[in-house]
Design a protein around this motif. Structure first.
Motif, PDB file in Angstrom:
ATOM      1  N   ASN A 144       0.824  -1.220   0.000  1.00  0.00           N
ATOM      2  CA  ASN A 144       0.000   0.000   0.000  1.00  0.00           C
ATOM      3  C   ASN A 144       0.858   1.269   0.000  1.00  0.00           C
ATOM      4  O   ASN A 144       0.612   2.211   0.751  1.00  0.00           O
ATOM      5  CB  ASN A 144      -0.958   0.004   1.195  1.00  0.00           C
ATOM      6  N   ASN A 145       1.900   1.246  -0.828  1.00  0.00           N
ATOM      7  CA  ASN A 145       2.790   2.404  -1.012  1.00  0.00           C
ATOM      8  C   ASN A 145       3.607   2.760   0.225  1.00  0.00           C
ATOM      9  O   ASN A 145       4.165   3.855   0.313  1.00  0.00           O
ATOM     10  CB  ASN A 145       1.996   3.633  -1.473  1.00  0.00           C
ATOM     11  N   LYS A 146       3.692   1.840   1.199  1.00  0.00           N
ATOM     12  CA  LYS A 146       4.520   2.045   2.388  1.00  0.00           C
ATOM     13  C   LYS A 146       5.669   1.042   2.370  1.00  0.00           C
ATOM     14  O   LYS A 146       5.492  -0.120   1.993  1.00  0.00           O
ATOM     15  CB  LYS A 146       3.698   1.845   3.669  1.00  0.00           C
ATOM     16  N   LYS A 147       6.852   1.497   2.783  1.00  0.00           N
ATOM     17  CA  LYS A 147       8.018   0.626   2.788  1.00  0.00           C
ATOM     18  C   LYS A 147       8.072  -0.217   4.058  1.00  0.00           C
ATOM     19  O   LYS A 147       7.912   0.303   5.169  1.00  0.00           O
ATOM     20  CB  LYS A 147       9.304   1.445   2.667  1.00  0.00           C
ATOM     21  N   TYR A 148       8.302  -1.506   3.846  1.00  0.00           N
ATOM     22  CA  TYR A 148       8.432  -2.450   4.960  1.00  0.00           C
ATOM     23  C   TYR A 148       9.752  -3.200   4.816  1.00  0.00           C
ATOM     24  O   TYR A 148      10.192  -3.493   3.693  1.00  0.00           O
ATOM     25  CB  TYR A 148       7.274  -3.448   4.968  1.00  0.00           C
ATOM     26  N   TYR A 149      10.341  -3.529   5.960  1.00  0.00           N
ATOM     27  CA  TYR A 149      11.610  -4.255   5.991  1.00  0.00           C
ATOM     28  C   TYR A 149      11.394  -5.571   6.725  1.00  0.00           C
ATOM     29  O   TYR A 149      10.998  -5.585   7.889  1.00  0.00           O
ATOM     30  CB  TYR A 149      12.695  -3.397   6.648  1.00  0.00           C
ATOM     31  N   GLU A 168      11.583   4.253  12.272  1.00  0.00           N
ATOM     32  CA  GLU A 168      10.679   3.126  12.484  1.00  0.00           C
ATOM     33  C   GLU A 168       9.324   3.634  12.964  1.00  0.00           C
ATOM     34  O   GLU A 168       9.231   4.329  13.953  1.00  0.00           O
ATOM     35  CB  GLU A 168      11.282   2.184  13.517  1.00  0.00           C
ATOM     36  N   LYS A 169       8.278   3.267  12.241  1.00  0.00           N
ATOM     37  CA  LYS A 169       6.927   3.680  12.608  1.00  0.00           C
ATOM     38  C   LYS A 169       6.154   2.557  13.294  1.00  0.00           C
ATOM     39  O   LYS A 169       5.420   2.797  14.252  1.00  0.00           O
ATOM     40  CB  LYS A 169       6.163   4.153  11.365  1.00  0.00           C
ATOM     41  N   VAL A 170       6.283   1.340  12.759  1.00  0.00           N
ATOM     42  CA  VAL A 170       5.592   0.191  13.322  1.00  0.00           C
ATOM     43  C   VAL A 170       6.531  -1.005  13.305  1.00  0.00           C
ATOM     44  O   VAL A 170       7.244  -1.215  12.314  1.00  0.00           O
ATOM     45  CB  VAL A 170       4.315  -0.175  12.526  1.00  0.00           C
ATOM     46  N   ALA A 171       6.542  -1.775  14.402  1.00  0.00           N
ATOM     47  CA  ALA A 171       7.375  -2.978  14.470  1.00  0.00           C
ATOM     48  C   ALA A 171       6.499  -4.187  14.749  1.00  0.00           C
ATOM     49  O   ALA A 171       5.653  -4.158  15.654  1.00  0.00           O
ATOM     50  CB  ALA A 171       8.437  -2.839  15.553  1.00  0.00           C
ATOM     51  N   PHE A 172       6.697  -5.241  13.956  1.00  0.00           N
ATOM     52  CA  PHE A 172       6.015  -6.523  14.139  1.00  0.00           C
ATOM     53  C   PHE A 172       7.060  -7.540  14.577  1.00  0.00           C
ATOM     54  O   PHE A 172       8.042  -7.765  13.857  1.00  0.00           O
ATOM     55  CB  PHE A 172       5.398  -7.008  12.821  1.00  0.00           C
ATOM     56  N   ASP A 179       6.679 -24.683  13.075  1.00  0.00           N
ATOM     57  CA  ASP A 179       5.818 -25.139  11.978  1.00  0.00           C
ATOM     58  C   ASP A 179       5.046 -23.983  11.348  1.00  0.00           C
ATOM     59  O   ASP A 179       3.830 -24.072  11.103  1.00  0.00           O
ATOM     60  CB  ASP A 179       4.838 -26.213  12.475  1.00  0.00           C
ATOM     61  N   ASN A 180       5.758 -22.889  11.076  1.00  0.00           N
ATOM     62  CA  ASN A 180       5.176 -21.705  10.437  1.00  0.00           C
ATOM     63  C   ASN A 180       4.054 -21.059  11.243  1.00  0.00           C
ATOM     64  O   ASN A 180       3.173 -20.391  10.687  1.00  0.00           O
ATOM     65  CB  ASN A 180       4.679 -22.040   9.022  1.00  0.00           C
ATOM     66  N   ILE A 181       4.085 -21.269  12.548  1.00  0.00           N
ATOM     67  CA  ILE A 181       3.160 -20.569  13.452  1.00  0.00           C
ATOM     68  C   ILE A 181       3.995 -19.813  14.485  1.00  0.00           C
ATOM     69  O   ILE A 181       4.833 -20.403  15.164  1.00  0.00           O
ATOM     70  CB  ILE A 181       2.201 -21.538  14.157  1.00  0.00           C
ATOM     71  N   ALA A 182       3.767 -18.511  14.561  1.00  0.00           N
ATOM     72  CA  ALA A 182       4.413 -17.701  15.596  1.00  0.00           C
ATOM     73  C   ALA A 182       3.527 -17.746  16.833  1.00  0.00           C
ATOM     74  O   ALA A 182       2.381 -17.279  16.807  1.00  0.00           O
ATOM     75  CB  ALA A 182       4.601 -16.276  15.115  1.00  0.00           C
ATOM     76  N   GLU A 183       4.039 -18.343  17.912  1.00  0.00           N
ATOM     77  CA  GLU A 183       3.235 -18.479  19.123  1.00  0.00           C
ATOM     78  C   GLU A 183       2.909 -17.124  19.742  1.00  0.00           C
ATOM     79  O   GLU A 183       1.855 -16.963  20.366  1.00  0.00           O
ATOM     80  CB  GLU A 183       3.976 -19.347  20.139  1.00  0.00           C
ATOM     81  N   GLN A 184       3.792 -16.160  19.561  1.00  0.00           N
ATOM     82  CA  GLN A 184       3.531 -14.819  20.066  1.00  0.00           C
ATOM     83  C   GLN A 184       3.844 -13.807  18.974  1.00  0.00           C
ATOM     84  O   GLN A 184       4.846 -13.937  18.267  1.00  0.00           O
ATOM     85  CB  GLN A 184       4.365 -14.516  21.306  1.00  0.00           C
ATOM     86  N   ILE A 185       2.976 -12.808  18.868  1.00  0.00           N
ATOM     87  CA  ILE A 185       3.176 -11.725  17.908  1.00  0.00           C
ATOM     88  C   ILE A 185       2.915 -10.411  18.630  1.00  0.00           C
ATOM     89  O   ILE A 185       1.925 -10.271  19.361  1.00  0.00           O
ATOM     90  CB  ILE A 185       2.235 -11.857  16.692  1.00  0.00           C
ATOM     91  N   SER A 186       3.808  -9.474  18.418  1.00  0.00           N
ATOM     92  CA  SER A 186       3.645  -8.143  19.002  1.00  0.00           C
ATOM     93  C   SER A 186       3.693  -7.104  17.888  1.00  0.00           C
ATOM     94  O   SER A 186       4.573  -7.152  17.019  1.00  0.00           O
ATOM     95  CB  SER A 186       4.757  -7.867  20.020  1.00  0.00           C
ATOM     96  N   ILE A 187       2.724  -6.194  17.902  1.00  0.00           N
ATOM     97  CA  ILE A 187       2.685  -5.091  16.938  1.00  0.00           C
ATOM     98  C   ILE A 187       2.667  -3.794  17.731  1.00  0.00           C
ATOM     99  O   ILE A 187       1.743  -3.547  18.518  1.00  0.00           O
ATOM    100  CB  ILE A 187       1.438  -5.171  16.033  1.00  0.00           C
ATOM    101  N   LYS A 188       3.688  -2.982  17.529  1.00  0.00           N
ATOM    102  CA  LYS A 188       3.782  -1.742  18.305  1.00  0.00           C
ATOM    103  C   LYS A 188       4.001  -0.554  17.378  1.00  0.00           C
ATOM    104  O   LYS A 188       4.910  -0.554  16.562  1.00  0.00           O
ATOM    105  CB  LYS A 188       4.923  -1.829  19.321  1.00  0.00           C
ATOM    106  N   HIS A 189       3.141   0.452  17.561  1.00  0.00           N
ATOM    107  CA  HIS A 189       3.260   1.694  16.797  1.00  0.00           C
ATOM    108  C   HIS A 189       4.067   2.709  17.601  1.00  0.00           C
ATOM    109  O   HIS A 189       3.855   2.848  18.808  1.00  0.00           O
ATOM    110  CB  HIS A 189       1.878   2.264  16.503  1.00  0.00           C
ATOM    111  N   ASN A 190       4.942   3.400  16.920  1.00  0.00           N
ATOM    112  CA  ASN A 190       5.764   4.393  17.600  1.00  0.00           C
ATOM    113  C   ASN A 190       5.214   5.811  17.465  1.00  0.00           C
ATOM    114  O   ASN A 190       5.600   6.692  18.226  1.00  0.00           O
ATOM    115  CB  ASN A 190       7.198   4.359  17.066  1.00  0.00           C
TER     116      ASN A 190
END
Length: 203
Positions: A144-149, A168-172, A179-190
């Motif tokens: 969506n026209n935003k750069k992700y690393y 850095e604006k958002v970190a995942f 087995d391709n499942i992340a048991e924990q996921i954190s999404i933080k906006h700066n």
């Protein structure tokens, strides 16, 4: 004059690109694709115990992510008693709000959730540049026209960062991966007070 030169210098430094500010080493600018393996299996209902903290409000419950077709995902957030808080559909580049609680029905929040969940479920990504940093291989892509690393360690996706103007604006963060499942996921906006934490209870 000296003050003016110093000010210009700091402006130029602060506006450097994210890879430059992070001291990444450019490996190749050749085009290629990478794959985000999370939420890609149609046979799995991905269920996470979830908290969403937005400014002074906190919402808790279960987040269910389901891949229903090759290009389509359904994402629903309910209380643990089963009351629906929101229900979104993603199909290719289209996004639809099937339902959202009035208290959450804010345009800015819906836009943020749309962007965040789009990153989680986008599987195939075109790469514009690739870099190295310590033991990580980092791939630059655009959603969506935003750069992700996208950070890969030993061929495993561990982190995604959205950056703008070199910052850095958002970190995942993806943790306890199996087995391709992340048991924990954190999404933080700066740039805004929005944080989403997920803990898998997928069987």
């Amino acid at each position: 004059m000296r003050f003016l030169l110093i000010s210009i210098y700091f402006i130029l430094v602060s506006c450097g690109s994210y890879p430059k500010n992070q001291n990444f080493h450019l490996v190749s600018s050749a085009s290629k694709n990478i794959v985000n393996p999370y939420f890609s299996d149609e046979s799995i209902d991905y269920v996470y115990k979830t908290s969403i903290d937005i400014y002074n409000n906190s919402f808790g419950g279960l987040l269910i992510i389901k891949k229903v077709d090759k290009q389509e995902h359904r994402i629903a957030f309910t209380t643990e008693m089963g009351n629906k808080l929101f229900d979104f559909s993603f199909n290719g580049d289209s996004f639809k709000v099937n339902y959202i609680l009035d208290e959450l029905n804010k345009k800015i929040l819906i836009n943020m959730l749309n962007k965040d969940f789009k990153v989680l479920i986008t599987e195939n990504l075109h790469v514009s540049n690739s870099f190295t940093e310590d033991n990580n291989r980092i791939f630059e892509s655009t959603i969506n026209n935003k750069k992700y690393y996208y950070y890969f360690n030993k061929n495993q996706l561990t982190q995604v960062v959205r950056a703008n103007n070199g910052k850095e604006k958002v970190a995942f963060l993806f943790l306890e991966i199996s087995d391709n499942i992340a048991e924990q996921i954190s999404i933080k906006h700066n740039n805004i007070k929005l944080e989403i934490n997920l803990k898998s209870i997928t069987q």
